[in-house]
Design a protein around this motif. Structure first.
Motif, PDB file in Angstrom:
ATOM      1  N   ASN A 254       0.861  -1.182   0.000  1.00 36.28           N
ATOM      2  CA  ASN A 254       0.000   0.000   0.000  1.00 36.28           C
ATOM      3  C   ASN A 254       0.902   1.238   0.000  1.00 36.28           C
ATOM      4  N   ARG A 255       0.311   2.390  -0.164  1.00 36.03           N
ATOM      5  CA  ARG A 255       1.100   3.597  -0.392  1.00 36.03           C
ATOM      6  C   ARG A 255       1.947   3.992   0.811  1.00 36.03           C
ATOM      7  N   TRP A 256       1.662   3.411   1.988  1.00 29.64           N
ATOM      8  CA  TRP A 256       2.418   3.766   3.186  1.00 29.64           C
ATOM      9  C   TRP A 256       3.459   2.717   3.555  1.00 29.64           C
TER      10      TRP A 256
END
Length: 121
Positions: A102-104
């Motif tokens: 995921n983007r994090w």
């Protein structure tokens, strides 16, 4: 969690061709580098093809001109087209993907289960 499923291995005569597939599923935000490795009997695992997110490819001399790595981004699948196969290509082939879940998250490395390729002389 990410799952990789390989397919396409088998028995082929020298000079023949096979195409391996490695389909990724699960939590995938982005796939960075992709690679195929192989491990022959009594040998260490070695890289046979790599593909980066910008399209750069790498092949060792042993397979250059015979193997081609490609990807279908829509299907999260990487392929290895193997032509002009030789008995020394006999090995278990593994795909490896560098996945950002995921983007994090940081990049995580996932391996396929391996598929046997046997080339008879």
């Amino acid at each position: 969690q990410v799952q990789l499923v390989e397919s396409g291995g088998g028995l082929v005569q020298a000079g023949g061709s096979l195409r391996l597939s490695c389909a990724a599923s699960g939590s995938i935000f982005r796939i960075n580098a992709m690679g195929w490795y192989r491990q022959g009997p009594g040998k260490q695992r070695e890289l046979v093809a790599a593909l980066t997110s910008d399209g750069t490819t790498y092949y060792p001399d042993s397979v250059k001109g015979r193997f081609t790595i490609s990807r279908d981004s829509a299907k999260n699948t990487v392929y290895l087209q193997m032509n002009s196969l030789k008995p020394e290509d006999t090995a278990v082939y593994y795909c490896k993907l560098d996945v950002v879940p995921n983007r994090w998250a940081l990049t995580a490395v996932y391996w396929g289960q391996g598929t046997q390729v046997t080339v008879s002389s």
